[in-house]
Design a protein around this motif. Structure first.
Motif, short mmCIF file in Angstrom:
data_model
loop_
_atom_site.label_atom_id
_atom_site.label_comp_id
_atom_site.label_asym_id
_atom_site.label_seq_id
_atom_site.Cartn_x
_atom_site.Cartn_y
_atom_site.Cartn_z
N MET A 1 0.84 -1.18 0.00
CA MET A 1 0.00 0.00 0.00
C MET A 1 0.88 1.24 0.00
N GLN A 2 0.52 2.19 -0.88
CA GLN A 2 1.32 3.41 -0.98
C GLN A 2 0.70 4.51 -0.14
N THR A 3 1.55 5.36 0.39
CA THR A 3 1.06 6.50 1.16
C THR A 3 1.27 7.76 0.33
N ALA A 4 0.41 8.72 0.53
CA ALA A 4 0.49 9.97 -0.21
C ALA A 4 1.60 10.83 0.38
N SER A 5 2.34 11.46 -0.50
CA SER A 5 3.41 12.34 -0.03
C SER A 5 3.03 13.79 -0.34
N PHE A 6 3.66 14.68 0.34
CA PHE A 6 3.38 16.11 0.14
C PHE A 6 3.80 16.55 -1.25
N THR A 7 4.92 16.05 -1.74
CA THR A 7 5.38 16.44 -3.08
C THR A 7 4.43 15.90 -4.16
N GLY A 8 3.89 14.72 -3.95
CA GLY A 8 2.91 14.19 -4.89
C GLY A 8 1.64 15.04 -4.92
N PHE A 9 1.22 15.49 -3.74
CA PHE A 9 0.04 16.35 -3.65
C PHE A 9 0.28 17.68 -4.38
N ILE A 10 1.44 18.27 -4.15
CA ILE A 10 1.79 19.54 -4.81
C ILE A 10 1.85 19.34 -6.32
N ARG A 11 2.38 18.22 -6.78
CA ARG A 11 2.49 17.94 -8.21
C ARG A 11 1.08 17.84 -8.83
N ILE A 12 0.16 17.15 -8.16
CA ILE A 12 -1.21 17.01 -8.66
C ILE A 12 -1.90 18.37 -8.70
#
Length: 93
Positions: free
Chosen positions: A1-12
């Motif tokens: 299971m993957q967890t959401a990262s802050f950089t991924g959120f900013i990228r989206i």
């Protein structure tokens, strides 16, 4: 299971904003052209319908070779619909 990262959120969020502004920019460029074409096409269709209806009515009168005059005299104009009675009010001091 993957967890959401802050950089991924900013990228989206960046992709969503970029898509929004690119779409907005392209809409300003191309939407007036599309609307102009649609209005022009609707006008052409309207003119064709008018020509067809005028042409068919003209052909019908040409085929009959007769002229119809309306000699009916309308001395009695249409009565307006009466609603209730008129009551004249006087102001009392």
């Amino acid at each position: 299971m993957q967890t959401a990262s802050f950089t991924g959120f900013i990228r989206i969020v960046f992709y969503i904003l970029a898509f929004y502004y690119i779409f907005k920019f392209l809409a300003k460029l191309f939407l007036p052209l599309i609307v102009k074409k649609v209005v022009q096409k609707a006008g052409e269709n309207f003119q064709q319908q008018q020509q067809r209806s005028q042409g068919s009515s003209w052909d019908n009168t040409q085929a009959k070779d007769e002229v119809i005059y309306d000699t009916k005299n309308n001395k009695n104009p249409r009565e307006t619909k009466k609603v209730g009675e008129y009551v004249d009010y006087e102001e009392i001091d």
